[in-house]
Write a protein that holds these residues in place. Structure first.
Motif, mmCIF file in Angstrom:
data_model
loop_
_atom_site.group_PDB
_atom_site.id
_atom_site.type_symbol
_atom_site.label_atom_id
_atom_site.label_comp_id
_atom_site.label_asym_id
_atom_site.label_seq_id
_atom_site.Cartn_x
_atom_site.Cartn_y
_atom_site.Cartn_z
ATOM 1 N N LEU A 18 39.495 45.502 51.780
ATOM 2 C CA LEU A 18 38.285 45.255 52.206
ATOM 3 C C LEU A 18 37.466 45.701 53.323
ATOM 4 C CD1 LEU A 18 36.503 42.907 51.412
ATOM 5 C CD2 LEU A 18 36.833 41.678 53.723
ATOM 6 N N ALA A 19 38.619 46.440 54.592
ATOM 7 C CA ALA A 19 37.844 47.358 55.125
ATOM 8 C C ALA A 19 37.552 48.743 54.659
ATOM 9 C CB ALA A 19 38.732 47.005 57.020
ATOM 10 N N PHE A 20 38.305 49.277 53.691
ATOM 11 C CA PHE A 20 37.564 50.693 53.085
ATOM 12 C C PHE A 20 36.535 50.444 52.664
ATOM 13 C CE2 PHE A 20 38.367 53.709 50.146
ATOM 14 C CZ PHE A 20 38.595 54.859 50.509
ATOM 15 N N TYR A 21 36.771 49.455 51.302
ATOM 16 C CA TYR A 21 35.825 49.151 50.250
ATOM 17 C C TYR A 21 34.453 48.980 50.864
ATOM 18 C CZ TYR A 21 39.448 50.409 46.551
ATOM 19 O OH TYR A 21 40.158 51.240 45.762
ATOM 20 N N THR A 22 34.683 47.992 52.403
ATOM 21 C CA THR A 22 33.150 47.387 52.933
ATOM 22 C C THR A 22 32.298 49.003 53.497
ATOM 23 O OG1 THR A 22 34.084 46.146 54.205
ATOM 24 C CG2 THR A 22 33.155 45.229 51.866
ATOM 25 N N GLU A 23 33.560 48.830 54.427
ATOM 26 C CA GLU A 23 33.021 50.086 56.269
ATOM 27 C C GLU A 23 33.107 51.407 54.916
ATOM 28 O OE1 GLU A 23 35.842 49.217 58.997
ATOM 29 O OE2 GLU A 23 35.457 47.296 59.184
ATOM 30 N N LYS A 24 33.902 52.272 54.417
ATOM 31 C CA LYS A 24 33.618 53.720 53.888
ATOM 32 C C LYS A 24 33.167 53.475 52.400
ATOM 33 C CE LYS A 24 37.002 54.858 56.670
ATOM 34 N NZ LYS A 24 36.618 55.508 58.345
#
Length: 129
Positions: A18-24
């Motif tokens: 979730l962090a990768f797909y949203t933040e990056k």
């Protein structure tokens, strides 16, 4: 008429995914519902919030790890996302620390690049010329 409503990517850690797909990548959370030990966790493009959802699906099935490792070892992306400008997106993502296994490459009618999503998958981005 049949439409694509949901697709998935197998991830080794839903919180990390979730962090990768949203933040990056810039996706936004659409659904986040607990389902026992995991979550029904989907993201969408902010450009199409009612469009196709991407399920960040746990890869707990015994075959999932073997499948993902085989694809990655052969350099095969698990899925592909469309972008307007591959070169610009590669530079933006590299600036955020995303690791690429294939830089922007002109393949005639399409330009592609491939990156590691940190969750066990190679992901391709592409733009038609």
């Amino acid at each position: 008429m049949i439409r694509i409503n949901l697709t998935s990517v197998l991830v080794d850690d839903q919180a990390k995914a979730l962090a990768f797909y949203t933040e990056k990548l810039g996706f936004v959370t659409k659904t986040d519902v607990p389902t026992g030990d995991a979550r029904w966790l989907t993201v969408v493009s902010p450009a199409a919030p009612d469009g196709v959802e991407l399920l960040l699906e746990p890869d707990g099935h015994p075959a999932a790890g073997t499948f993902k490792r085989a694809l990655a070892a052969d350099g095969i992306p698990f899925t592909q996302f469309a972008v307007d400008d591959v070169h610009a997106e590669v530079e933006r993502l590299k600036g955020l620390g995303v690791q690429f296994t294939q830089d922007a490459t002109d393949l005639g009618p399409v330009v592609t690049a491939v990156f590691d999503d940190t969750c066990g998958n190679l992901i391709q981005i592409a733009a038609l010329k």
